[in-house]
Design an enzyme around this catalytic site. Structure first.
Site, PDB file in Angstrom:
ATOM      1  N   HIS A 102       0.866  -1.180   0.000  1.00 28.25           N
ATOM      2  CA  HIS A 102       0.000   0.000   0.000  1.00 28.25           C
ATOM      3  C   HIS A 102       0.903   1.230   0.000  1.00 28.25           C
ATOM      4  CE1 HIS A 102      -4.231  -1.482   1.302  1.00 28.25           C
ATOM      5  NE2 HIS A 102      -3.652  -2.331   0.464  1.00 28.25           N
ATOM      6  N   GLU A 104       1.107   4.006   1.530  1.00 24.47           N
ATOM      7  CA  GLU A 104       1.585   4.534   2.808  1.00 24.47           C
ATOM      8  C   GLU A 104       2.808   3.749   3.300  1.00 24.47           C
ATOM      9  OE1 GLU A 104      -1.518   3.766   1.959  1.00 24.47           O
ATOM     10  OE2 GLU A 104      -3.006   4.688   3.285  1.00 24.47           O
ATOM     11  N   CYS A 157      -6.708   2.752   4.753  1.00 27.51           N
ATOM     12  CA  CYS A 157      -7.621   1.620   4.906  1.00 27.51           C
ATOM     13  C   CYS A 157      -7.737   1.243   6.382  1.00 27.51           C
ATOM     14  CB  CYS A 157      -7.138   0.430   4.064  1.00 27.51           C
ATOM     15  SG  CYS A 157      -5.507  -0.195   4.494  1.00 27.51           S
ATOM     16  N   CYS A 309      -3.522   0.187   7.066  1.00 25.86           N
ATOM     17  CA  CYS A 309      -2.717   1.416   7.138  1.00 25.86           C
ATOM     18  C   CYS A 309      -3.131   2.293   8.325  1.00 25.86           C
ATOM     19  CB  CYS A 309      -2.813   2.187   5.826  1.00 25.86           C
ATOM     20  SG  CYS A 309      -2.024   1.300   4.466  1.00 25.86           S
ATOM     21  N   LYS A 312      -1.169   0.895  11.184  1.00 27.78           N
ATOM     22  CA  LYS A 312       0.270   1.180  11.095  1.00 27.78           C
ATOM     23  C   LYS A 312       0.560   2.645  11.402  1.00 27.78           C
ATOM     24  CE  LYS A 312       1.666  -2.761   8.323  1.00 27.78           C
ATOM     25  NZ  LYS A 312       2.319  -3.312   7.137  1.00 27.78           N
ATOM     26  N   LYS A 480      16.947  -6.465  15.631  1.00 24.24           N
ATOM     27  CA  LYS A 480      15.703  -5.785  16.019  1.00 24.24           C
ATOM     28  C   LYS A 480      15.445  -5.924  17.523  1.00 24.24           C
ATOM     29  CE  LYS A 480      11.955  -6.149  13.554  1.00 24.24           C
ATOM     30  NZ  LYS A 480      10.988  -5.691  12.526  1.00 24.24           N
TER      31      LYS A 480
HETATM   32 ZN   LIG Z   1      -3.870   0.772   3.153  1.00 23.12          ZN
END
Ligand SMILES: [Zn+2]
Length: 512
Positions: A102, A104, A157, A309, A312, A480
Site C-alpha cells: 500500500h 503509505e 484503509c 494502514c 500502522k 531488532k
Molecule cells: Zn492501506
C-alpha cells in the site's frame, strides 16, 4: 526538557504550510520525478499515492523578527504508490519480498532508506545531513527545526475508513461527500456550498460513486450501491439503504456528528478484524462496523497478515517511523508532525479516532517515546490518478477500472532512487531470478538490513552505541530485538492498546 522541541514543532506546524501546499508539492513530484513505469495505464487503472515531506526553516531565518512569517523549505524526501499486499501463503523467510505495498507503507519504507542515507552523511561528518550528534555515544538526533509531514492521497484503509454518513434532512450537503467533492477554494475559505457542488460530487466519480447510482429522490447519505467489488483499499458506501435503522443500533459509530446531524449509515471497509478482536456485527446501517479495532488489509482469497494502514499509522505515532533497526542510532524516535489527506471520502472524527484516539491513554513508555498529538488535515486537491479522478475522466469507457498492480518507491538518495515492484518483487522479475536471490527491492527487509549493516561498517566500533556493543548480533531478528527502548515501547503499546496485533513468527526474521 523533552517537551520543548515537540511544542515548538507543533506550533510551527500550524503556520509554516497548508494542506493544499503539501498536496500540490506531492502531485508535482509524482508527475515530474516518477517514471512512467509503474504508473497506472491511462483510463483503465488507478493508484494510491503517499509521501513524506521534510519541512525545514530557511537558513536565514534564525534571527528573523517575531512578526515575520517563518520561511520554510518543503521537500519530498520519500514517495510511494501502490494498492496491493500479498497473501499469507506468498510470505517468505528470506526477507526479500515486500509483504505490504500500500502506498503509505511503500512511502514509509522509502523514508527509512532516506534516513539511512542521511545517517551515512552524518557518520561521514558531512555538514548537510538532517542529523547532528546526540548527547550519548553513537547516537544522533534530528537537526533542530526539521519536521516531517506525511501525505496520503486517500483515507487510510481500516478504521479511519469507517466514515459516518449523516442524515440528509439535517445536512443538505452531506458533509462526508461534500468535504472531498467541494472545490478547493471553497474548502479553504469555508464558504457555503452551492448546488453545483452537489452535481460535482455525482459527476466526479470516485470510491463513492463507483458502481453507484444516485436515484432521484434519495439523499446522498443513503445512496444505493449496485455492487461492492472494492477490496483494494479505502472506504466503500454500504450496499443497502438503511435510513430506518433503529437508533439503539447506532452505538458503533457516533450517533450524532459534531454538527448534530444523525448518523444514518457508515462507509464500509473491506479490512477484516484481526483474530482476538470483538469483530463487526454485520448488521445493516451504522451498526455494521465496530469502530476502533485492529484490522488486516482488505483483500480477497489468500488472507493477508499485513495490518491496515490506519493501524500502522497509529503505531508510528507512538513508536516513530524509523523502525527498530534505526532506533539503535537515534536518541529519540522520529515522529510525523502532521498527516495530510487528499480529496476523497474523509471524516476528521474517524481519522482522529483511528490515528490517535486508540492510543491516547498509553503510558509508561521509555524516555523519548510518547503518544504524539499529530496534526490531521485534509486538502481540497484531488490526485489525478486516484480512482475518483480516473473514473470521472473515462466517463463511460468500456472495460473495468482496476487498481494498478505495480508499486513505485522513490527516496531522496543519490544511488538508484527509484524502485518499481509488482507482487513484492522488482517488476519484470522472473521466477528463476527470485530463486537465485538476484532480484529484490531496495526497500525489502533484507536490503534495508544490508544498508544498515553497511552503515555500521562505515563507523568505527569504538563509536558504536551501547546497544550494539553489548553482544554479538547476527540475524535481522537479533538486531531488532537488541533495540531495547524500541522493544520496550512496542511491548507497552501492545499491552495497553494493540494486543491483537498480528506479528510474524520469528522464523520470518532469521535471515542475515
Ligand atoms: Zn492501506
Amino acid at each position: 526538557m523533552w517537551e520543548t522541541p515537540t511544542l515548538l514543532g507543533s506550533a510551527l506546524t500550524q503556520t509554516m504550510w497548508t494542506a493544499d501546499e503539501i498536496a500540490r508539492l506531492c502531485y508535482e513530484h509524482y508527475q515530474t520525478r516518477l517514471p512512467k513505469q509503474g504508473k497506472p495505464e491511462p483510463n483503465r487503472e488507478w493508484t494510491l499515492l503517499a509521501a513524506v515531506v521534510k519541512i525545514q526553516p530557511a537558513i536565514d531565518q534564525a534571527c528573523g523578527g517575531a512578526n515575520k512569517p517563518v520561511q520554510v523549505t518543503k521537500e519530498v524526501v520519500s514517495m510511494g504508490t501502490g494498492t496491493k499486499c500479498i497473501g499469507q501463503s506468498k510470505m517468505r523467510k528470506s526477507g526479500d519480498i515486500l509483504n505490504d505495498s500500500h502506498a503509505e507503507v511503500i512511502a514509509r519504507r522509502s523514508f527509512q532508506r532516506y534516513l539511512l542515507h542521511q545517517l551515512h552523511l552524518a557518520a561521514a561528518l558531512k555538514e548537510n545531513s538532517i542529523f547532528v550528534p546526540g548527547t550519548q555515544r553513537g547516537l544522533w538526533k534530528l537537526r533542530q527545526g526539521i519536521l516531517f509531514v506525511f501525505f496520503s492521497s486517500h483515507t487510510p484503509c481500516g478504521d479511519a475508513s469507517i466514515i459516518p454518513m449523516l442524515e440528509f434532512e439535517d445536512q443538505p450537503c452531506c458533509p462526508v461527500s461534500r468535504r472531498w467533492a467541494s472545490k478547493p477554494s471553497e474548502e479553504a475559505s469555508g464558504n457555503p456550498e452551492t448546488p453545483e457542488d452537489e452535481k460535482n460530487y455525482e459527476d466526479l466519480g470516485s470510491p463513492v460513486t463507483k458502481k453507484m447510482r444516485l436515484e432521484p429522490g434519495i439523499p446522498d447519505g443513503v445512496a444505493h450501491c449496485q455492487s461492492l467489488d472494492n477490496q483494494e483499499s479505502g472506504p466503500v458506501p454500504p450496499t443497502v439503504s438503511s435510513s430506518d435503522v433503529p437508533t439503539q443500533e447506532l452505538a458503533t459509530v457516533t450517533g450524532r456528528a459534531p454538527s448534530g446531524a444523525k448518523v444514518v449509515d457508515v462507509y464500509r471497509t473491506g479490512a477484516k478484524c484481526v483474530p482476538g478482536e470483538a469483530g463487526d456485527s454485520g448488521k445493516p446501517g451504522a451498526a455494521y462496523h465496530q469502530v476502533g479495532l485492529l484490522r488486516v488489509k482488505p483483500g480477497r482469497g489468500d488472507r493477508t497478515r499485513s495490518m491496515s494502514c490506519s493501524d500502522k499509522l497509529a503505531r508510528w505515532n507512538v513508536l516513530g517511523c524509523q523502525g527498530a533497526l534505526l532506533m539503535h542510532l537515534l536518541e529519540e524516535p522520529l515522529y510525523l508532525s502532521a498527516v495530510v489527506i487528499g480529496r476523497c471520502p474523509y471524516s476528521q472524527e474517524a481519522m482522529r479516532r483511528a490515528l490517535t484516539g486508540r492510543c491516547q491513554n498509553v503510558s509508561a513508555l521509555p524516555k523519548g517515546f510518547g503518544v504524539q498529538e499529530v496534526t490531521i488535515q485534509q486538502s481540497g486537491l484531488l490526485f489525478e490518478q486516484s480512482r475518483g479522478a480516473v473514473q470521472a475522466k473515462r466517463a463511460d469507457s468500456p472495460g473495468r477500472l482496476v487498481p494498478c498492480g505495480a508499486a513505485i518507491s522513490w527516496s531522496a538518495v543519490p544511488e538508484q532512487p527509484l524502485d518499481v515492484t509488482a507482487n513484492g518483487f522488482p517488476q519484470g522479475t522472473t521466477r528463476k531470478a527470485i530463486r537465485c536471490l538476484q532480484a529484490r527491492s531496495q526497500i525489502s527487509k533484507v536490503e534495508l538490513f544490508r544498508s544498515f549493516q553497511k552503515l555500521l561498517s562505515s563507523i568505527s566500533e569504538d563509536k558504536w552505541p551501547d546497544s550494539l556493543r553489548a553482544q554479538k548480533l547476527e540475524t535481522y531478528h537479533e538486531y531488532k530485538e537488541a533495540a531495547s527502548t524500541y522493544q520496550e515501547a512496542w511491548s507497552a503499546l501492545r499491552k495497553q492498546a494493540f494486543g491483537s496485533w498480528i506479528r510474524n513468527p520469528p522464523d520470518y526474521h532469521q535471515f542475515k
